[in-house]
Design a protein around this motif. Structure first.
Motif, PDB file in Angstrom:
ATOM      1  N   VAL A  11       0.834  -1.228  -0.184  1.00  0.00           N
ATOM      2  CA  VAL A  11      -0.023   0.083   0.000  1.00  0.00           C
ATOM      3  C   VAL A  11       0.961   1.079  -0.047  1.00  0.00           C
ATOM      4  CG1 VAL A  11      -1.805   1.548   1.543  1.00  0.00           C
ATOM      5  CG2 VAL A  11      -2.049  -1.183   1.298  1.00  0.00           C
ATOM      6  N   GLU A  12       0.568   2.308  -0.882  1.00  0.00           N
ATOM      7  CA  GLU A  12       1.376   3.483  -0.747  1.00  0.00           C
ATOM      8  C   GLU A  12       0.197   4.517  -1.165  1.00  0.00           C
ATOM      9  OE1 GLU A  12       3.648   4.157  -4.136  1.00  0.00           O
ATOM     10  OE2 GLU A  12       3.014   2.411  -5.243  1.00  0.00           O
ATOM     11  N   ILE A  13       0.756   5.798  -0.690  1.00  0.00           N
ATOM     12  CA  ILE A  13       0.021   6.987  -1.200  1.00  0.00           C
ATOM     13  C   ILE A  13       0.586   7.830  -2.332  1.00  0.00           C
ATOM     14  CG2 ILE A  13      -1.059   8.988  -0.179  1.00  0.00           C
ATOM     15  CD1 ILE A  13      -2.130   6.610   1.235  1.00  0.00           C
ATOM     16  N   ILE A  70      -4.123   9.418  -2.507  1.00  0.00           N
ATOM     17  CA  ILE A  70      -4.746   8.359  -3.294  1.00  0.00           C
ATOM     18  C   ILE A  70      -4.086   7.126  -2.885  1.00  0.00           C
ATOM     19  CG2 ILE A  70      -5.196   7.157  -5.688  1.00  0.00           C
ATOM     20  CD1 ILE A  70      -4.824  10.231  -6.640  1.00  0.00           C
ATOM     21  N   ILE A  71      -4.857   6.182  -2.415  1.00  0.00           N
ATOM     22  CA  ILE A  71      -4.355   4.881  -1.770  1.00  0.00           C
ATOM     23  C   ILE A  71      -4.222   3.826  -2.973  1.00  0.00           C
ATOM     24  CG2 ILE A  71      -4.511   3.075  -0.412  1.00  0.00           C
ATOM     25  CD1 ILE A  71      -6.288   4.642   1.380  1.00  0.00           C
ATOM     26  N   ARG A  72      -3.083   3.363  -3.272  1.00  0.00           N
ATOM     27  CA  ARG A  72      -2.850   2.681  -4.441  1.00  0.00           C
ATOM     28  C   ARG A  72      -2.294   1.165  -3.881  1.00  0.00           C
ATOM     29  NH1 ARG A  72       2.554   1.051  -7.174  1.00  0.00           N
ATOM     30  NH2 ARG A  72       1.771   0.038  -9.177  1.00  0.00           N
ATOM     31  N   GLY A  73      -2.877   0.093  -4.119  1.00  0.00           N
ATOM     32  CA  GLY A  73      -2.598  -1.206  -3.488  1.00  0.00           C
ATOM     33  C   GLY A  73      -1.992  -2.050  -4.675  1.00  0.00           C
ATOM     34  N   GLU A  99       4.377  -5.435  -9.714  1.00  0.00           N
ATOM     35  CA  GLU A  99       4.323  -4.326 -10.307  1.00  0.00           C
ATOM     36  C   GLU A  99       2.653  -4.025 -10.820  1.00  0.00           C
ATOM     37  OE1 GLU A  99       6.697  -2.283 -11.178  1.00  0.00           O
ATOM     38  OE2 GLU A  99       7.747  -3.597  -9.876  1.00  0.00           O
ATOM     39  N   ARG A 100       1.699  -4.750 -10.469  1.00  0.00           N
ATOM     40  CA  ARG A 100       0.515  -4.913 -10.810  1.00  0.00           C
ATOM     41  C   ARG A 100      -0.352  -4.234  -9.903  1.00  0.00           C
ATOM     42  NH1 ARG A 100      -4.069  -7.631 -13.535  1.00  0.00           N
ATOM     43  NH2 ARG A 100      -5.599  -6.218 -13.209  1.00  0.00           N
ATOM     44  N   THR A 101      -1.045  -3.144 -10.136  1.00  0.00           N
ATOM     45  CA  THR A 101      -2.030  -2.482  -9.407  1.00  0.00           C
ATOM     46  C   THR A 101      -3.173  -2.825  -9.061  1.00  0.00           C
ATOM     47  OG1 THR A 101      -1.201  -0.247  -9.998  1.00  0.00           O
ATOM     48  CG2 THR A 101      -3.334  -0.199  -9.035  1.00  0.00           C
ATOM     49  N   VAL A 102      -3.673  -3.590  -7.952  1.00  0.00           N
ATOM     50  CA  VAL A 102      -4.979  -4.254  -7.694  1.00  0.00           C
ATOM     51  C   VAL A 102      -6.112  -3.588  -7.008  1.00  0.00           C
ATOM     52  CG1 VAL A 102      -3.716  -6.642  -7.654  1.00  0.00           C
ATOM     53  CG2 VAL A 102      -4.019  -5.378  -5.538  1.00  0.00           C
ATOM     54  N   PHE A 103      -5.885  -2.119  -6.511  1.00  0.00           N
ATOM     55  CA  PHE A 103      -6.807  -1.341  -6.231  1.00  0.00           C
ATOM     56  C   PHE A 103      -6.312  -0.084  -5.961  1.00  0.00           C
ATOM     57  CE2 PHE A 103      -5.519  -2.667  -1.782  1.00  0.00           C
ATOM     58  CZ  PHE A 103      -5.561  -1.444  -1.192  1.00  0.00           C
ATOM     59  N   ILE A 104      -7.415   0.988  -6.308  1.00  0.00           N
ATOM     60  CA  ILE A 104      -7.217   2.250  -6.118  1.00  0.00           C
ATOM     61  C   ILE A 104      -8.365   2.811  -5.441  1.00  0.00           C
ATOM     62  CG2 ILE A 104      -6.890   4.500  -7.112  1.00  0.00           C
ATOM     63  CD1 ILE A 104      -5.444   3.311  -9.839  1.00  0.00           C
ATOM     64  N   ARG A 110      -0.558   3.349   8.509  1.00  0.00           N
ATOM     65  CA  ARG A 110       0.853   3.779   8.447  1.00  0.00           C
ATOM     66  C   ARG A 110       0.895   4.762   7.145  1.00  0.00           C
ATOM     67  NH1 ARG A 110       2.773  -1.791   9.664  1.00  0.00           N
ATOM     68  NH2 ARG A 110       3.429  -1.829   7.433  1.00  0.00           N
ATOM     69  N   ALA A 111       0.452   4.322   6.031  1.00  0.00           N
ATOM     70  CA  ALA A 111       0.664   5.265   5.171  1.00  0.00           C
ATOM     71  C   ALA A 111       0.158   6.720   5.038  1.00  0.00           C
ATOM     72  CB  ALA A 111       0.047   4.486   3.766  1.00  0.00           C
ATOM     73  N   LEU A 112      -1.143   6.766   5.818  1.00  0.00           N
ATOM     74  CA  LEU A 112      -1.764   8.037   5.875  1.00  0.00           C
ATOM     75  C   LEU A 112      -1.182   8.847   7.160  1.00  0.00           C
ATOM     76  CD1 LEU A 112      -5.445   6.943   5.295  1.00  0.00           C
ATOM     77  CD2 LEU A 112      -4.001   8.322   3.791  1.00  0.00           C
ATOM     78  N   LYS A 113      -0.471   8.152   8.078  1.00  0.00           N
ATOM     79  CA  LYS A 113      -0.059   8.781   9.260  1.00  0.00           C
ATOM     80  C   LYS A 113       0.613   9.907   8.863  1.00  0.00           C
ATOM     81  CE  LYS A 113       1.565   7.655  13.915  1.00  0.00           C
ATOM     82  NZ  LYS A 113       0.992   6.720  14.847  1.00  0.00           N
TER      83      LYS A 113
END
Length: 419
Positions: free
Chosen positions: A36-38, A80-83, A87-92, A142-145
């Motif tokens: 997960v990344e922002i 924007i949360i990217r999961g 290398e494949r994006t599976v959710f946004i 953690r990503a949004l903290k």
């Protein structure tokens, strides 16, 4: 390097992640584990975003063009949360950051005007994982903290078109408003049988007979930018008068709202399967030549039509129920265009119940990120519980509506949020 097998990786995650990875870091879990990344901009995700939005499960409110139009007008910072797996994006999860009463809230882009929010999920992720596990929740936190205090995702159906939302595993509360839908069956007549076809046809014949006696009518669908602008301005005028009469604030009067809706009217693809905002109207002929007693706007994404707004001119032919007639004409029109679901959106109103055999419960995901966010989450839950209790009691709800009307007449604020 070959791409990971998304389905197999997802199955492994579903079986093992809660038990064995709860305290592990993403690096320790390897390249094929969900990460997960922002992302603070839409553009780097455009190709993946457009790929995820193509199926019929994703709401038009999370489509790239819809969100880009909102961001261009309102310019709130994005989170924007990217999961991804490998290398494949599976959710946004397309989120913006809104500050209210010192609380920084991450919410769906354009949440204050959306009827249904689903997020964007790859089909293989839905089929193989189907939920966001405790570890994923911790990753999101953690990503949004440091960026926000609370994650608030409103109007999310946990059961939608035969699938469970992965968001259902996050902390949530039932939203005080439900949504109402009319499924399209194999024929228009069969569809009408879901909502008392005999009574509806009788009413339709009465309406058309009364209007024919006055010279008839046309069903207009705005096809040029000039027509779209004209009918949209008519809607604003009709709504302003309706709100003024009711003593309520006009939620469509701000320049931002009007610019956003105007921007949506130009968004559509060549085959008509994506139309951000299509405006329909009932136009009179004969003694009321050119006058429009009813106007409505719908959005289309794939096989899903959703009504965004409607208004009537109560000074013209009110005895014919022009708004109800316009809905008949729109439903009949779309029944021949590969539509599976006509959605009247959120809010419990008599005309929606009269058309809709399906009532969809929606939820609000509330995930505290900071200490202040925990307080805000408790307040949000309390507010939603209170609104639900009030709406469940018709006598109390009527009193509150009258009180709001009197307060609005005195205060005359510039805007108001939907309850």
């Amino acid at each position: 390097m070959p791409k990971p097998d998304i389905r197999q990786t997802a199955r492994t995650l579903a079986e093992n992640i809660d038990a064995s990875a709860a305290n592990a870091t993403p690096e320790a879990l390897g390249a094929d584990v969900l990460r997960v990344e922002i992302v603070d901009s839409m553009q780097p995700l455009e190709a993946e975003w457009r790929a995820l939005e193509t199926d019929n499960l994703a709401s038009i409110h999370q489509s790239f063009d819809w969100c880009a139009t909102w961001v261009e007008v309102y310019r709130n910072p994005l989170a924007i949360i990217r999961g991804s797996i490998g290398e494949r994006t599976v959710f946004i999860l397309p989120l913006e950051i809104v500050r209210s009463n010192m609380v920084r809230r991450a919410q769906f882009i354009g949440a204050q005007g959306s009827n249904i929010n689903t997020g964007l999920f790859a089909v293989e992720f839905l089929e193989s994982v189907g939920h966001l596990a405790a570890f994923h929740q911790e990753q999101i936190t953690r990503a949004l903290k440091g960026k926000v205090d609370v994650l608030l995702l409103q109007n999310v159906p946990f059961e939608w078109r035969g699938h469970q939302s992965p968001l259902a595993s996050l902390p949530s509360i039932e939203n005080q408003n439900h949504a109402f839908q009319l499924p399209f069956l194999d024929s228009f007549e069969t569809t009408l049988k879901q909502v008392n076809a005999k009574r509806r046809r009788k009413k339709y014949r009465q309406q058309t007979r009364m209007l024919d006696e006055k010279g008839g009518y046309d069903h207009l669908i705005a096809s040029t930018s000039q027509d779209r602008h004209r009918l949209l301005q008519l809607f604003f005028d009709l709504k302003a008068e309706r709100f003024k009469t009711a003593g309520l604030p006009d939620v469509f009067q701000s320049p931002e709202t009007r610019n956003f809706l105007q921007g949506l009217t130009g968004l559509r693809n060549d085959d008509g399967a994506y139309v951000a905002l299509e405006i329909h109207a009932l136009q009179l002929k004969g003694m009321h030549q050119g006058h429009i007693p009813a106007v409505a706007a719908v959005s289309r994404k794939g096989d899903h039509i959703i009504c965004q707004f409607a208004a009537i001119d109560e000074t013209l032919v009110p005895e014919t129920s022009p708004g109800e007639l316009l809905f008949w004409l729109m439903i009949e029109h779309f029944h021949h265009q590969g539509i599976a679901l006509f959605d009247f959106g959120i809010g419990d109103q008599t005309y929606k119940r009269s058309w809709c055999p399906v009532e969809t419960v929606q939820h609000d995901v509330i995930l505290p990120i900071s200490a202040l966010g925990r307080v805000a989450a408790l307040a949000q839950r309390s507010l939603t519980h209170t609104k639900a209790a009030i709406k469940a009691n018709r006598q109390v709800y009527g009193f509150v509506q009258r009180l709001r009307a009197r307060t609005a007449r005195r205060a005359a604020p510039d805007d108001a949020e939907r309850d």
